[in-house]
Write an enzyme that holds these catalytic residues in place. Structure first.
Site, PDB file in Angstrom:
ATOM      1  N   VAL A  49      -7.941  20.359 -22.379  1.00  0.00           N
ATOM      2  CA  VAL A  49      -9.180  21.129 -22.472  1.00  0.00           C
ATOM      3  C   VAL A  49      -9.138  21.903 -23.790  1.00  0.00           C
ATOM      4  O   VAL A  49      -8.246  22.697 -24.027  1.00  0.00           O
ATOM      5  CB  VAL A  49      -9.292  22.118 -21.295  1.00  0.00           C
ATOM      6  CG1 VAL A  49     -10.559  22.946 -21.415  1.00  0.00           C
ATOM      7  CG2 VAL A  49      -9.271  21.359 -19.962  1.00  0.00           C
ATOM      8  N   THR A  50     -10.040  21.499 -24.660  1.00  0.00           N
ATOM      9  CA  THR A  50     -11.141  20.571 -24.440  1.00  0.00           C
ATOM     10  C   THR A  50     -10.776  19.166 -24.931  1.00  0.00           C
ATOM     11  O   THR A  50      -9.933  19.028 -25.814  1.00  0.00           O
ATOM     12  CB  THR A  50     -12.417  21.049 -25.166  1.00  0.00           C
ATOM     13  OG1 THR A  50     -12.128  21.150 -26.585  1.00  0.00           O
ATOM     14  CG2 THR A  50     -12.880  22.399 -24.652  1.00  0.00           C
ATOM     15  N   VAL A  88     -11.116  18.567 -28.755  1.00  0.00           N
ATOM     16  CA  VAL A  88     -10.225  19.254 -29.689  1.00  0.00           C
ATOM     17  C   VAL A  88      -8.766  19.101 -29.253  1.00  0.00           C
ATOM     18  O   VAL A  88      -7.909  18.717 -30.035  1.00  0.00           O
ATOM     19  CB  VAL A  88     -10.589  20.752 -29.807  1.00  0.00           C
ATOM     20  CG1 VAL A  88      -9.572  21.496 -30.674  1.00  0.00           C
ATOM     21  CG2 VAL A  88     -11.992  20.915 -30.376  1.00  0.00           C
ATOM     22  N   CYS A  89      -8.481  19.359 -27.987  1.00  0.00           N
ATOM     23  CA  CYS A  89      -7.097  19.462 -27.528  1.00  0.00           C
ATOM     24  C   CYS A  89      -6.498  18.150 -27.017  1.00  0.00           C
ATOM     25  O   CYS A  89      -5.271  18.029 -26.956  1.00  0.00           O
ATOM     26  CB  CYS A  89      -7.002  20.512 -26.433  1.00  0.00           C
ATOM     27  SG  CYS A  89      -7.641  22.121 -26.942  1.00  0.00           S
ATOM     28  N   LEU A  90      -7.317  17.202 -26.626  1.00  0.00           N
ATOM     29  CA  LEU A  90      -6.824  15.941 -26.066  1.00  0.00           C
ATOM     30  C   LEU A  90      -6.911  14.787 -27.056  1.00  0.00           C
ATOM     31  O   LEU A  90      -5.998  13.966 -27.137  1.00  0.00           O
ATOM     32  CB  LEU A  90      -7.605  15.589 -24.794  1.00  0.00           C
ATOM     33  CG  LEU A  90      -7.235  14.276 -24.100  1.00  0.00           C
ATOM     34  CD1 LEU A  90      -5.761  14.271 -23.681  1.00  0.00           C
ATOM     35  CD2 LEU A  90      -8.133  14.048 -22.893  1.00  0.00           C
TER      36      LEU A  90
END
Length: 196
Positions: free
Chosen positions: A112-113, A116-118
């Site tokens: 999450v998110t 951006v993060c995955l």
């Protein structure tokens, strides 16, 4: 290379499931993402999978990890990789070392998110020779467009997109085994009630 994800060859990586970042999810109901994230953690506990949590700047607007994760997996929670601000978790030396120490070549990721993060660590892990399944209903983005673009980019990068019930079924392999029986109970109690 064995494409089947099993309890013996897989690890769970949960990226930035923090109380602040979770509020940014708009493409799915927040409760659904929370429920699926916790179901993944519970499944990992049942199957004794290595679990790596990471968070970014917990003391800022992102906030701490979901408190319920500590209740399910206290040791993994306490050992979480706290990033100082590195956006792509894969570029954090401590996170990469934790993945390497786990010794599994199949990575189940949610973040999450998504946008951006995955997206970045999932693609980088594939580039480094890991098989990656991204659990899309335990992830989410602020915008439908950014979610869609991230999904396309991940698929193009070799990441397999999946859902909570699908990856749990793949790991279970046989509902009649003791772990399979616990997992199907988990699905019916925690994941599937959302659609009833």
């Amino acid at each position: 290379m064995n494409h089947l994800f099993t309890p013996e060859n897989s690890a769970l990586l949960l990226i930035d499931h923090q109380v602040g970042t979770m509020k940014l999810i708009k493409n799915l109901p927040l409760e659904q993402v929370e429920r699926n994230t916790l179901a993944l953690a519970k499944a990992a506990k049942i199957l004794d999978l290595p679990v790596i949590f990471t968070s970014s700047q917990e003391e800022r607007i992102q906030g701490p990890l979901m408190p319920a994760l500590r209740e399910i997996l206290p040791e993994a929670f306490d050992a979480r990789v706290k990033r100082a601000g590195i956006v792509n978790a894969w570029n954090d030396t401590n996170f990469r070392e934790a993945v390497e120490v786990a010794g599994r070549r199949n990575l189940i990721m949610a973040g999450v998110t998504t946008d951006v993060c995955l997206v970045f660590p999932s693609i980088n892990a594939v580039q480094d020779g890991y098989q990656v399944q991204a659990v899309m209903d335990a992830s989410g983005s602020p915008f439908d467009l950014s979610e869609e673009m991230s999904r396309r980019r991940m698929e193009k990068g070799g990441v397999v997109l999946t859902a909570t019930n699908t990856i749990i079924a793949e790991l279970a392999q046989d509902w009649s085994k003791p772990a399979g029986s616990q997992l199907i109970q988990l699905l019916f109690q925690d994941v599937l009630p959302a659609i009833q």
